[in-house]
Scaffold this motif. Structure first.
Motif, PDB file in Angstrom:
ATOM      1  N   HIS A 127       5.299  22.101  32.587  1.00 45.28           N
ATOM      2  CA  HIS A 127       6.145  22.867  33.498  1.00 45.28           C
ATOM      3  C   HIS A 127       6.133  24.352  33.129  1.00 45.28           C
ATOM      4  N   ARG A 128       6.432  25.189  34.090  1.00 41.48           N
ATOM      5  CA  ARG A 128       6.579  26.623  33.833  1.00 41.48           C
ATOM      6  C   ARG A 128       8.007  26.934  33.399  1.00 41.48           C
ATOM      7  N   LEU A 129       8.126  28.011  32.624  1.00 39.44           N
ATOM      8  CA  LEU A 129       9.431  28.528  32.214  1.00 39.44           C
ATOM      9  C   LEU A 129       9.549  29.956  32.717  1.00 39.44           C
ATOM     10  N   ARG A 130      10.642  30.240  33.375  1.00 41.26           N
ATOM     11  CA  ARG A 130      10.864  31.553  33.982  1.00 41.26           C
ATOM     12  C   ARG A 130      12.030  32.258  33.299  1.00 41.26           C
ATOM     13  N   TYR A 131      11.826  33.518  32.919  1.00 37.81           N
ATOM     14  CA  TYR A 131      12.917  34.358  32.426  1.00 37.81           C
ATOM     15  C   TYR A 131      13.268  35.371  33.505  1.00 37.81           C
ATOM     16  N   THR A 132      14.552  35.466  33.859  1.00 41.23           N
ATOM     17  CA  THR A 132      14.989  36.426  34.867  1.00 41.23           C
ATOM     18  C   THR A 132      16.223  37.174  34.385  1.00 41.23           C
ATOM     19  N   PRO A 133      16.167  38.506  34.314  1.00 42.71           N
ATOM     20  CA  PRO A 133      17.345  39.282  33.893  1.00 42.71           C
ATOM     21  C   PRO A 133      18.456  39.297  34.931  1.00 42.71           C
ATOM     22  N   ASP A 134      18.178  38.862  36.154  1.00 39.67           N
ATOM     23  CA  ASP A 134      19.236  38.825  37.172  1.00 39.67           C
ATOM     24  C   ASP A 134      20.309  37.790  36.832  1.00 39.67           C
ATOM     25  N   ALA A 135      19.946  36.787  36.018  1.00 36.60           N
ATOM     26  CA  ALA A 135      20.905  35.748  35.611  1.00 36.60           C
ATOM     27  C   ALA A 135      21.598  36.217  34.338  1.00 36.60           C
ATOM     28  N   LEU A 136      22.767  36.811  34.484  1.00 40.35           N
ATOM     29  CA  LEU A 136      23.440  37.522  33.394  1.00 40.35           C
ATOM     30  C   LEU A 136      24.715  36.808  32.966  1.00 40.35           C
ATOM     31  N   VAL A 137      24.861  36.634  31.649  1.00 39.56           N
ATOM     32  CA  VAL A 137      26.156  36.244  31.077  1.00 39.56           C
ATOM     33  C   VAL A 137      26.496  37.222  29.964  1.00 39.56           C
ATOM     34  N   TRP A 138      27.787  37.432  29.769  1.00 36.26           N
ATOM     35  CA  TRP A 138      28.309  38.288  28.708  1.00 36.26           C
ATOM     36  C   TRP A 138      28.806  37.395  27.579  1.00 36.26           C
ATOM     37  N   HIS A 139      28.297  37.602  26.396  1.00 36.49           N
ATOM     38  CA  HIS A 139      28.561  36.718  25.260  1.00 36.49           C
ATOM     39  C   HIS A 139      29.494  37.389  24.250  1.00 36.49           C
ATOM     40  N   HIS A 140      30.440  36.628  23.735  1.00 41.75           N
ATOM     41  CA  HIS A 140      31.330  37.132  22.686  1.00 41.75           C
ATOM     42  C   HIS A 140      30.677  36.855  21.332  1.00 41.75           C
ATOM     43  N   HIS A 141      30.070  37.888  20.758  1.00 36.97           N
ATOM     44  CA  HIS A 141      29.375  37.756  19.481  1.00 36.97           C
ATOM     45  C   HIS A 141      30.365  37.416  18.368  1.00 36.97           C
ATOM     46  N   ARG A 142      29.823  36.855  17.281  1.00 42.91           N
ATOM     47  CA  ARG A 142      30.638  36.576  16.092  1.00 42.91           C
ATOM     48  C   ARG A 142      31.253  37.881  15.580  1.00 42.91           C
ATOM     49  N   GLU A 143      32.477  37.802  15.064  1.00 48.03           N
ATOM     50  CA  GLU A 143      33.232  39.018  14.779  1.00 48.03           C
ATOM     51  C   GLU A 143      33.168  39.489  13.331  1.00 48.03           C
ATOM     52  N   THR A 144      32.924  38.594  12.380  1.00 45.19           N
ATOM     53  CA  THR A 144      33.046  38.966  10.977  1.00 45.19           C
ATOM     54  C   THR A 144      31.701  38.891  10.265  1.00 45.19           C
ATOM     55  N   ALA A 145      31.639  39.530   9.097  1.00 44.20           N
ATOM     56  CA  ALA A 145      30.420  39.470   8.288  1.00 44.20           C
ATOM     57  C   ALA A 145      30.127  38.038   7.861  1.00 44.20           C
ATOM     58  N   ARG A 146      31.158  37.282   7.557  1.00 47.57           N
ATOM     59  CA  ARG A 146      30.944  35.877   7.184  1.00 47.57           C
ATOM     60  C   ARG A 146      30.325  35.096   8.340  1.00 47.57           C
ATOM     61  N   ASP A 147      30.834  35.334   9.565  1.00 49.84           N
ATOM     62  CA  ASP A 147      30.256  34.693  10.744  1.00 49.84           C
ATOM     63  C   ASP A 147      28.773  35.026  10.870  1.00 49.84           C
ATOM     64  N   LEU A 148      28.441  36.294  10.638  1.00 49.76           N
ATOM     65  CA  LEU A 148      27.057  36.729  10.790  1.00 49.76           C
ATOM     66  C   LEU A 148      26.162  36.092   9.729  1.00 49.76           C
ATOM     67  N   ARG A 149      26.686  35.931   8.525  1.00 46.80           N
ATOM     68  CA  ARG A 149      25.903  35.251   7.478  1.00 46.80           C
ATOM     69  C   ARG A 149      25.633  33.798   7.863  1.00 46.80           C
ATOM     70  N   ASN A 150      26.660  33.127   8.355  1.00 42.72           N
ATOM     71  CA  ASN A 150      26.469  31.743   8.792  1.00 42.72           C
ATOM     72  C   ASN A 150      25.464  31.653   9.934  1.00 42.72           C
ATOM     73  N   GLN A 151      25.526  32.650  10.826  1.00 39.82           N
ATOM     74  CA  GLN A 151      24.618  32.670  11.961  1.00 39.82           C
ATOM     75  C   GLN A 151      23.176  32.888  11.501  1.00 39.82           C
ATOM     76  N   ALA A 152      22.968  33.798  10.566  1.00 43.82           N
ATOM     77  CA  ALA A 152      21.617  34.065  10.068  1.00 43.82           C
ATOM     78  C   ALA A 152      21.021  32.819   9.428  1.00 43.82           C
ATOM     79  N   TYR A 153      21.801  32.147   8.597  1.00 45.61           N
ATOM     80  CA  TYR A 153      21.311  30.924   7.962  1.00 45.61           C
ATOM     81  C   TYR A 153      21.033  29.845   9.015  1.00 45.61           C
ATOM     82  N   GLY A 154      21.935  29.714   9.967  1.00 49.60           N
ATOM     83  CA  GLY A 154      21.759  28.705  11.006  1.00 49.60           C
ATOM     84  C   GLY A 154      20.545  28.955  11.878  1.00 49.60           C
ATOM     85  N   TYR A 155      20.253  30.222  12.186  1.00 45.06           N
ATOM     86  CA  TYR A 155      19.068  30.522  12.987  1.00 45.06           C
ATOM     87  C   TYR A 155      17.797  30.136  12.241  1.00 45.06           C
TER      88      TYR A 155
END
Length: 411
Positions: A290-318
């Protein structure tokens, strides 16, 4: 840093609006989504001087940024397929309410919403959905922990030809669902569509750091990934799944997603694998033809993690999610091993570059990256540690879900 939206036409400013936080734009640094005739085309970071008109100051910065950008083609939208929106959540009723309010305001003519309550500890989510959103949102419960298991439960509950997935910490643009569903009507070979993710707020150093290094955005140029014509600029295709989009903004043709077995329940947040559920699904859809399409017209606003600890957990999780999804792909499709091995040398170089320390003033350039916030060496180390752990985490998670059938099996 303030967040705002600026609409332009060929003559100048049409409108300046505050971002999803709703705070009026004032003097200071502003992160701006620029639209041309309503269509997202760029982001700009600019400073509004004291006493200046914010619209004029930001429009001047936007016009400079847009000098080399071609206006988007006219948006042509035909008959849209019935679409089901699935939102998986766990014990975040306040955030979920905000997300559902935005989803109920969509301009798509034919859609439904399913909330999947994943391994809940309380009745807060059920009470919210069956109270405030009664008769407008369907509530289902998934007892098996993990984002992929919750998404699979959503697939079983969906009644649309298209299933769109987003998170409980987003605010969806009113045109999001129409934009993410339209490519399925245009092209019968499209199996997946992803869209643009921008920050809802930039109020903490962790949020600004993440966004200055690209955040979740994949740019403002539409793109189609076709397995029959591998892109020349993607030597690791289709295994660089993070380039295609993110799980907070994705949609699938329902029959195609079911045909590849949905999401691997041993991946995703809430499992020992820590992530990778969306990446696994992207690759499975592509390797199924199947094809995969990326379109910038489909927009959501995301609430990013707020703290340094959150960001560390996110980096490890990624990092963990990246190698977990690769392990899952090979475990379920061993025939892909030769293709992955052929790309392994370049893949290792890509992983080193992706997790490299970026020194002062050397942030990763992106469509909206300011490159002014250095990426900490500690986060690079955490990403690499996560990559080493990912296969172990996937093996642990797979033992936990062994023998559990897919929710739609036998239907």
């Amino acid at each position: 840093m303030q967040v705002a939206e600026l609409d332009l036409d060929t003559r100048g400013v049409l409108a300046l609006r505050p971002g999803p936080g709703g705070v009026p734009v004032a003097a200071g640094e502003v992160f701006v989504l620029v639209r041309l005739r309503g269509r997202p085309v760029a982001t700009v970071t600019a400073t509004v001087p004291e006493g200046a008109d914010p619209a004029e100051a930001l429009a001047a910065a936007a016009r400079e940024k847009l000098s080399g950008i071609r206006p988007p083609e006219p948006e042509l939208i035909g008959d849209l397929p019935r679409t089901t929106v699935v939102v998986a959540t766990r014990e975040r009723a306040d955030q979920l309410a905000r997300a559902l309010d935005s989803l109920l305001a969509q301009d798509h003519p034919d859609f439904g919403i399913v909330v999947v309550d994943n391994a809940p500890r309380t009745d807060a989510t059920r009470e919210l959905v069956e109270g405030k959103f009664a008769d407008r949102v369907r509530y289902v419960k998934e007892p098996v922990p993990g984002l992929a298991a919750a998404h699979n439960r959503g697939i079983a509950a969906a009644d649309g030809a298209v299933i769109a997935f987003t998170d409980d910490d987003v605010i969806a643009d009113p045109h999001w669902l129409t934009a993410i569903a339209a490519p399925f009507a245009e092209d019968p070979r499209t199996g997946c569509v992803t869209g643009l993710i921008l920050p809802a707020l930039l109020t903490t150093p962790a949020q600004i750091l993440l966004e200055s290094h690209g955040g979740f955005a994949k740019g403002f140029a539409p793109r189609t990934y076709d397995p029959a014509r591998p892109p020349a600029d993607e030597p690791l295709f289709p295994f660089t799944a993070g380039r295609f989009g993110s799980g907070a903004n994705m949609a699938f043709r329902t029959r195609a997603l079911k045909a590849v077995g949905g999401f691997d329940p041993a991946t995703g947040t809430g499992t020992p694998a820590r992530g990778g559920d969306d990446l696994y699904a992207f690759v499975r859809i592509l390797t199924a033809g199947h094809r995969l399409r990326y379109t910038p017209d489909a927009l959501v606003w995301h609430h990013h993690r707020e703290t340094a600890r959150d960001l560390r957990n996110q980096a490890y999780g990624y990092g963990a999610g990246l190698t977990a999804y690769l392990t899952a792909t090979l475990a379920r499709r061993p025939a892909l091993l030769p293709a992955l091995l052929a790309r392994l040398p370049r893949g290792l170089a890509h992983a080193r570059a992706m997790t490299a320390h970026r020194g002062d003033g050397q942030g990763v350039p992106g469509e909206h990256g300011t490159n002014s916030h250095p990426w900490p060496r500690a986060l690079s180390r955490l990403e690499r540690r996560g990559m080493l752990y990912g296969p172990i985490g996937y093996a642990k998670a797979r033992r936990r879900v062994r023998g559990i059938p897919l929710p739609w099996e036998g239907r």
